[in-house]
Design an enzyme around this catalytic site. Structure first.
Site, PDB file in Angstrom:
ATOM      1  N   TYR A  37      -2.564  -1.629  10.103  1.00  0.00           N
ATOM      2  CA  TYR A  37      -2.605  -2.096   8.738  1.00  0.00           C
ATOM      3  C   TYR A  37      -1.268  -1.420   8.134  1.00  0.00           C
ATOM      4  CZ  TYR A  37      -3.934  -1.136   3.916  1.00  0.00           C
ATOM      5  OH  TYR A  37      -4.094  -1.004   2.555  1.00  0.00           O
ATOM      6  N   SER A  93       0.895  -1.166   0.073  1.00  0.00           N
ATOM      7  CA  SER A  93       0.034   0.082   0.020  1.00  0.00           C
ATOM      8  C   SER A  93       0.771   1.341  -0.168  1.00  0.00           C
ATOM      9  CB  SER A  93      -0.966  -0.066   1.282  1.00  0.00           C
ATOM     10  OG  SER A  93      -1.560   1.345   1.315  1.00  0.00           O
TER      11      SER A  93
END
Length: 255
Positions: free
Chosen positions: A151, A138
């Protein structure tokens, strides 16, 4: 037909980026294994894309389930050419507020899942003389967002793991790369919008994360997956391809 007759496993393929990737790969001639913790969604996606695709229910954090999935694929086709490690999720919380159990679950799926899928797939690739692995990291791996500590940490680790795997297995003919998406207009975020008191305002806030002022589409990330999975990127390994609409390039949020 970039992937004609290549056997490709795509995890997290019941929806979103994984589903779009599985469909694009099948359109490019691949024999696709649609893997997802939601077995019904996996089978539905496989039925929709056709081309001999199979749907498999698997929790990538569980070694026995991953090993069984790989065994099914090898029994059916005898090889694995491409592994897309896409399964993952996130939740809110900083290091104080997130529950330990939630931290552990995010790490188990997002990070350990890549470890396990690669652990059982790489020996198959070694025996056949090579293959390609693409991990989903990401843009938050290099540009953190607030209140998503677990995350963000998992995605930073995935980028590092990608480089380590690439170095370890390059001489075995295995390329390992990653795609770093921005915020994607997927069922995950659509659910978040639907539960908001002001969906339009929330969507505007998510759009504003990117310099291009919009969320990405699953199909746009799938194209990056195809590039790294195919021979068009044959000299790339250990790379992270950022496809985030400019979310990680600067202070565009300062208006």
């Amino acid at each position: 037909m970039e992937l004609k007759d290549k056997v490709c496993i795509v995890t997290g393929a019941g929806s979103g980026i994984g589903r779009a990737t599985a469909k694009l790969f099948a359109d490019n001639g691949a024999k696709v294994v649609v893997a997802d913790v939601n077995a019904a969604a996996a089978r539905l996606t496989a039925a929709e894309i056709g081309n001999d695709a199979i749907g498999v229910g698997v929790d990538v954090s569980q070694a026995a389930e991953v090993e069984a999935m790989v065994a099914v694929v090898v029994e059916k086709w005898g090889r694995i050419d491409v592994l897309i490690n896409n399964a993952g999720f996130g939740m809110t919380g900083n290091v104080v507020t997130i529950a330990e159990s939630d931290w552990d679950r995010i790490m188990a799926v997002n990070l350990k899942g890549i470890f396990l899928c690669s652990k059982y797939t790489i020996p198959v690739m070694v025996r056949q003389g090579g293959g390609a692995i693409v991990n989903t990291t990401s843009y938050t791996a290099v540009s953190a967002i607030a209140d998503r500590t677990a995350y963000v940490a998992s995605k930073g680790a995935i980028s590092a793991l990608t480089r380590a795997m690439a170095l370890d297995h390059a001489k075995q003919g295995i390329r390992v790369n990653a795609v770093a998406p921005g915020t994607i207009d997927s069922p995950y975020f659509q659910k978040i919008f639907s539960q908001s008191d002001n969906p339009e305002k929330l969507r505007e806030e998510f759009n504003a994360r990117a310099a291009m002022n919009r969320m990405g589409l699953p199909e746009e990330i799938a194209e990056a997956m195809l590039f790294l999975a195919s021979d068009r990127s044959r000299f790339a390994t250990g790379s992270v391809l950022t496809v985030d609409g400019g979310s990680s390039i600067g202070n565009h949020l300062v208006r």
